[in-house]
Every structure is written in C-alpha cells, then in structure tokens.
Enzyme design. Structure first.
Site, PDB file in Angstrom:
ATOM      1  N   LYS A   1       1.151  -1.154  -0.170  1.00  0.00           N
ATOM      2  CA  LYS A   1       0.186   0.214  -0.530  1.00  0.00           C
ATOM      3  C   LYS A   1       0.955   1.546  -0.198  1.00  0.00           C
ATOM      4  O   LYS A   1       0.771   2.236  -0.553  1.00  0.00           O
ATOM      5  CB  LYS A   1      -0.772  -0.103   1.114  1.00  0.00           C
ATOM      6  CG  LYS A   1      -1.936   1.299   1.304  1.00  0.00           C
ATOM      7  CD  LYS A   1      -3.192   0.329   2.551  1.00  0.00           C
ATOM      8  CE  LYS A   1      -1.529   0.016   4.139  1.00  0.00           C
ATOM      9  NZ  LYS A   1      -1.568  -0.773   4.062  1.00  0.00           N
TER      10      LYS A   1
ATOM     11  N   LYS B   1       3.497   2.950  12.759  1.00  0.00           N
ATOM     12  CA  LYS B   1       4.746   2.002  12.167  1.00  0.00           C
ATOM     13  C   LYS B   1       5.813   3.487  11.375  1.00  0.00           C
ATOM     14  O   LYS B   1       7.170   3.567  10.984  1.00  0.00           O
ATOM     15  CB  LYS B   1       4.676   1.366  10.547  1.00  0.00           C
ATOM     16  CG  LYS B   1       4.633  -0.086  11.873  1.00  0.00           C
ATOM     17  CD  LYS B   1       5.777  -1.289  10.905  1.00  0.00           C
ATOM     18  CE  LYS B   1       4.625  -0.863   8.713  1.00  0.00           C
ATOM     19  NZ  LYS B   1       2.700  -1.383   9.329  1.00  0.00           N
TER      20      LYS B   1
ATOM     21  N   ASP C   1      -6.694  -3.033   8.255  1.00  0.00           N
ATOM     22  CA  ASP C   1      -7.628  -3.240   7.795  1.00  0.00           C
ATOM     23  C   ASP C   1      -8.494  -2.026   8.809  1.00  0.00           C
ATOM     24  O   ASP C   1      -7.667  -0.984   9.175  1.00  0.00           O
ATOM     25  CB  ASP C   1      -8.039  -4.544   8.897  1.00  0.00           C
ATOM     26  CG  ASP C   1      -9.928  -5.068   8.720  1.00  0.00           C
ATOM     27  OD1 ASP C   1     -10.745  -4.007   7.748  1.00  0.00           O
ATOM     28  OD2 ASP C   1      -9.860  -6.511   8.793  1.00  0.00           O
TER      29      ASP C   1
END
Lengths: 439, 290
Positions: free
Chosen positions: B19, B45, B132
């Site tokens: 992504k 992150k 998600d």
C-alpha cells in the site's frame, strides 16, 4: 435500553465506586481518567443537578489528556500514585479507572504491582463508567477490594455478619440503615461488619474475610458476597431487601440465627417481643386513620434495596394494591429476590414518568426525585428519601422505626390539612419589617 | 497545474500488501507531472513516506502532541521529498500501548488546526491508511469532510480480499452521511495466473471496479532497497509507466461507487469456489504435463 438515558437517576459506575470508596475510612482514591471523571470541575462549582453528583470529597486524578489516550497513560499514573503515597499517612491507595484508561488498555495492574512489590498498600479496580449505573460501580469496587485484600483476623467476640448491598452515597439513608441493622444484630448476640461509615473502615474491610456470614440486602451485594464465598468459603444469606417493620426485622434475625446455628437467648427473645409490642401499640393508634383513606393504588419507586421491601410492607400491613418500580437498573440475573413484588424497572426519569402514567397509581412512594416526578403528573407523592447529596443524613426504613416513619409520611401526605392551615393559604399582608427584609 | 480545492484521496489495504509503495509511487508520479502533492502516512509504523525521502528521519504529527507546550509548525512535522512531495507521518504509540485509532483522529485534527492544506495549497492529498479498518479511528480519513474518494490495494490473497471487503463495509456506513465513496480497487503484486481473474471477479461481485493492475516487479524491490520510488529510481521502466497510468486513473474523472460488500458466509463460499477452480486448474495442468 435501546435509547440514551433521559435525565438519569444517578451517575455512572465510576461515580458509584467513588461514593463507595469515600465511605470507607482509610481508603484514598486516585482516579485514572480524564479530569471530569474525578469530578473536580463539578465539585469546585458545588455540584449540580445534572453534573457531578454532590457530596463527594475532592479526589486526586491523573487528568489524562489526548496524548495519554494516544500514547498510553501509565507513566502519568505512576507519577500520580507516587505523589499520592508521598503524602498519604497510613491507609490504602485505591486506583479507580475511568472509561478512557480502560478503552486504551492501560496496564494499571502492572503499575500497582510495582508499588506493592515495594510494600505499599495499593489496589486497582476497573470502574469505568461504561460498566453500568452507579450501583454497579458500588458492587464492582467492593468486590474488587475484597478480591485483592489479604484477610485480617476478626476481633469480634460474636459471630460477625457482613452487610452487603447498601450503597453509600446512593441509597437514601444508607448510614442510618447500617446503624439500625447493626443494633438489630447486636440485640440478638451477633456483630455487624459495616465496612462503611464511622464504624467501618479498612480494618472492617479486611475483617470481612473472617466473617461468619455475608448478608445480602440488595442485588448489589451479590458480587462482593460471591467473592468472599469463593475466596474464603463464607456462606451467603440473601435477604428480601431491607427489613421494614418489626416483623420483617424479627424474621430476618431468626433466619440469621438458624443459618449461623446461633440460637436466640431469652434476652434476645424478650427484645424482639418488646419491638413487636411497641410497633403494635403505635400501629393501633394510626391504622384506622389510614384505613378510612383506603384503598389507594400505590406505586413504590425506589432502588432495589428499598422498593421491594417497602412494597411488601405496605401490601402486608394495609392490604392495598402495591407495585414496585426499581430505579437503580439491577441486572436481570440478580432480580430474583425482588420478583415476588411484581416489579418493573425504570431506566431513567423519563422512563419512570411513562411507567407512572401507565400504572394507574394515585399514590407514589419514593425518593425526592421520584416524588417530584409523581407530583408533576398530578399523583400524590410520599417522600421517603433524602435530597441529592444528603443521602448520608437520610432516615432509614429498617426495623420498627422505619415502618413508623413510612406510616407517618403516608398520613402526612393523605390526611386532610387542618382547618387552621387551610385558613393560612390565603395571602396575609406581610408585616412591614419582613417586607423590608424581602426587598 | 493547480486546482483550487485539493482533492483528498484515501488509500487503504491490508498490512504488507504494498500500500505504501503504491501510494508513494502515485504521489511521485503526480509530483513529476507538476502537481503539488501531500502524502499523509496514517500508520503508527511511520514508514509510509520513507521511499519518497530516501529514508530520512521525520518527526511525526503525534510526536508534537506529546509536548504541546509549543504549538508545532508545519516544518516541524513534515519533510519535502521527491519532486517536492510534502511528506507527513501521523505516527502513533508503540505497539501494545495507547490507542492508535485515536492517534489517527488526533493527527488529522492537528493537521487541520495547523492549516496545513491552506498553507501548502496542494492539488492532491493522499492518505496512506494502515491495514484493515479495525475501529473508528482508522475510518477517520473516509468520514465526511476529509477524503472524497477511497481506493483499496489488494493482492489475490484471501486475507487481503477480506480486508478490502471490510473497507467496503466502512464506506457503506459513512458514504450516506457525506463520507468518501469508493474509487476502485488497485490490484497489486500480480504474479500467479489466477490473480487477475480472482480480483476481477471479486470486483464484479461487489459492484466495484479495478482501476489498475500492478504486476510484481524486480524494479520495485530494487528501488525500495535504494530508498526510492520506481518513478525516481527507474523512470523509464515499464513499472514506472504503470504507476503513472495508475496516478492518472485515481485522480481522473472516474465514477465513484457505493460497494456491495459480501456478508461473511457469501465471502467464504466465494473463496471456496475460487479454491476449487485454482486446484482444478492445477490438476489439469499436472495431467497435461504427465
């Protein structure tokens, strides 16, 4: 309930836990939550009708901010606990968690362990508001404390009985009920373990683990009693709510006596007989006056400590049709002891107003809030509670004195006003001296 | 080219699906074409924009939240990367502590408070959102007033499809009240024979569209090792051209939709059906070679 509360009866579980902790001398609270949860703002303004419950002392809090929600608030809690312990002389520190701390999963247990490993007396109990109503917070806190405390030997020379299910600061007249029940037990050779109020405290809390029995007076006493039953094998006796009247009080002590294998001696029997006689004499003097006013369709709207017992007393003594509406939302699983009164539950004030409209009642007994709602709907209110924040000064309903208080309140509400009072209804001219003061 | 109102685009997908690589290459392609672009990494992150700025250290928006004694400035929480892309990382707590979802929400609030979009005046703002949609915090970029369209990056792995289906559910929840609608699916890391057919079929079943197919490529792996996008490291490669085409597609005039996510049993039946088809095809191939 499938909708948000409209004018709720009490605060959230954290509020109930705070009231409970505040009633145990020797327990100091630190709230791990956002500032409003610790009621600082509300208390500095003296409390408010729809704000923080009045009547609580100022409470230390971690005052979590956005950054603590995002990054975790345990470092703030560690600092707050350290500061609190530095100024705390004896006693125990109880960390009560509010909604944000529990939603982000702060490891409060680990923080507490750091301190207990150093010999400090600290416990933590999850009391987030979302766990339920204020009474749920009372039950959670007491059960949580009893689950963590090391038992201490009891110094009582008679069988010790824990009193569970009376919520300090929430149930009107809670301290009076504890006092009355303690005297009742004392009269038959038993010792009450009150935990709350001036006779309670940390030592009483620790002694609970060595009691001969736990007496559960409302569904909110079930969880603490179950903790002691599981940890220390202490038997549980579930009462049918408060013992309103001499007969109910006598029935309760006879059940206790049977259960404990502690037969009543001649002195105790004499004391019970005197109570019956005293109550009988007084009732004879007034029951006829009530009988001519009857029958009234009565609704008792109160917490589960008082509603069921009061309804039974009225139905049994006067023979009037009585229904009970519970205003403290007890969980369904623990309503069984109250079920014989044909009770319903009102989740909030709006719900109570609807239930009163549907009930067909013409007389409503209950606390100040329920009575106000009844009066606004054209029903006759009988106030048996204390004003919000004054629960500690409220009179109790237990025993003979409680029953007499109920009948007196009923007569006051129902009896026609004396002619002299009616004459004073018209506005008399105000004497000049008072008029000046009024200006 | 400069358009008056920046277009906010949210790109979602399961963790590890590519992504951030896809988003960064789209950002680089747009910047290369002359647009002003902001890329906001919405992942604790904080590595969304790494390949746009050669792996340099970048304080996150939430780092500035730790100490609000001084109001942060735009330059404190951003870095200018390849072709002038303004790189911002929302940041978040360390794993297992605090609330990352609230972190995303707080970071977006802070960007608005700092008037980042008015100050930088971008043509496009790309939000690269973690995995998600696990809670309300991660749905913030697709709520009313933020992104106007969302894309989901998926491979042909079932769990990536599962995450895409969850995003569709979130879009269905928020779109009626003004939230983002779905731009389409970006099919990434296509390698196996059945991958394209599987993703096409998922798009068909959910009433959506695949807006780009990105094959697995050694160019991507090599560029990442150099801390660069493919647009920067291999500008004349076929892969760079694929990203440029994808960038034009996701920012162009395409029909946004309300997806029809599959319910749990339907998704499982659909997956089992594809399992049978792939296994059948492999068995036929094995029989032919024997």
């Amino acid at each position: 309930m499938g909708r948000p509360a409209i004018f709720p009866f009490g605060g959230c579980a954290l509020h109930g836990a705070l009231h409970t902790a505040a009633a145990i001398p020797g327990v100091t609270v630190v709230v791990h939550s956002t500032p409003g949860c610790a009621l600082r703002a509300g208390l500095s303004a003296g409390g408010g009708r729809y704000g923080a419950p009045p009547g609580l002392p100022r409470i230390a809090a971690t005052n979590m901010a956005d950054k603590h929600v995002v990054f975790g608030g345990t470092s703030r809690l560690r600092e707050e606990m350290k500061n609190a312990l530095a100024v705390l002389e004896g006693g125990m520190l109880a960390v009560l968690t509010g909604c944000p701390a529990e939603m982000i999963g702060d490891d409060v247990g680990a923080m507490v362990k750091e301190l207990t490993a150093q010999g400090e007396r600290v416990v933590a109990v999850p009391t987030a508001g979302f766990h339920g109503p204020a009474h749920e917070g009372h039950a959670r806190l007491l059960a949580g404390l009893l689950a963590q405390l090391a038992p201490a030997p009891t110094r009582a020379d008679r069988p010790l009985v824990n009193l569970f299910g009376i919520a300090p600061g929430l149930d009107p007249g809670w301290l009076a009920e504890i006092e009355t029940l303690s005297r009742l037990l004392e009269g038959v050779g038993l010792a009450a373990n009150p935990i709350f109020g001036p006779e309670g405290g940390l030592a009483s809390l620790e002694a609970a683990a060595g009691a001969a029995l736990s007496l559960v007076l409302s569904p909110w006493g079930t969880a603490p009693a179950e903790v002691l039953a599981a940890r220390h094998g202490i038997p549980v006796l579930v009462a049918d709510g408060l013992p309103v009247g001499a007969e109910a009080a006598e029935a309760l002590v006879r059940r206790l006596s049977d259960r404990l294998g502690h037969p009543l001696d001649a002195g105790a029997e004499g004391s019970l007989a005197r109570e019956r006689a005293q109550q009988g004499w007084r009732f004879d003097a007034v029951l006829e006056r009530l009988a001519v006013l009857a029958p009234r369709r009565v609704v008792v709207a109160d917490g589960s400590l008082r509603a069921g017992a009061l309804a039974r007393f009225l139905a049994g003594t006067l023979g009037w049709p009585v229904r009970a509406i519970l205003t403290d939302s007890p969980p369904e699983g623990v309503r069984a002891p109250l079920a014989d009164t044909g009770l319903t539950c009102a989740a909030d004030r709006a719900d109570l107003a609807r239930l009163l409209d549907e009930s067909g009642a013409d007389l409503v007994l209950g606390g100040a809030s329920a009575a106000a709602i009844a009066a606004a709907r054209g029903l006759c209110p009988v106030v048996l509670g204390a004003a919000p924040g004054l629960e500690v000064l409220g009179a109790g309903l237990s025993g003979r004195a409680g029953a007499e208080r109920v009948l007196a309140a009923l007569l006051l509400a129902l009896a026609p006003a004396p002619q002299a009072a009616l004459a004073l209804r018209s506005r008399a001219p105000v004497p000049p001296v008072f008029a000046r003061v009024a200006e | 080219m400069s358009i008056q109102t920046p277009r906010h685009i949210a790109i979602y997908g399961k963790g590890g699906i590519g992504k951030s690589t896809t988003t960064s290459n789209i950002a680089a392609a747009l910047a290369e074409a002359g647009h002003r672009v902001i890329q906001v990494g919405c992942d604790p992150k904080s590595d969304s924009t790494t390949i746009l700025r050669g792996g340099a250290e970048l304080p996150t928006v939430l780092d500035s939240l730790r100490d609000r004694a001084r109001k942060p400035k735009l330059e404190d929480i951003s870095a200018v990367g390849f072709w002038g892309v303004l790189c911002i990382e929302a940041g978040g707590p360390v794993p297992g502590v605090g609330c990352a979802g609230r972190g995303i929400s707080a970071a977006v609030d802070l960007l608005e408070e700092l008037r980042v979009f008015e100050t930088f005046a971008p043509d496009y703002v790309l939000y690269d959102v973690l995995g998600d949609v696990v809670c309300g915090g991660f749905a913030v970029p697709i709520r009313d007033g933020i992104a106007d369209r969302a894309f989901v990056v998926t491979s042909s792995d079932f769990m990536a499809i599962f995450a895409a289906n969850n995003l569709f559910k979130a879009i269905d929840k928020y779109a009626p009240s003004g939230g983002a609608r779905l731009g389409g699916i970006i099919a990434n890391s296509l390698q196996l024979d059945h991958a394209r057919g599987l993703i096409d079929d998922f798009a068909h079943r959910t009433g959506t569209e695949v807006v780009g197919y990105v094959p697995r490529s050694v160019d991507v792996a090599q560029a990442e090792l150099y801390g660069q996008t493919v647009i920067e490291a291999a500008p004349y490669s076929d892969q760079a051209e694929i990203y440029r085409k994808l960038a034009r597609r996701v920012t162009g005039d395409l029909e946004t939709r309300l997806p029809k996510p599959l319910n749990g049993p339907d998704l499982k039946d659909w997956a089992r059906d594809w399992g049978d088809r792939i296994f059948g095809a492999e068995r036929a191939a094995a029989a032919r070679s024997a």
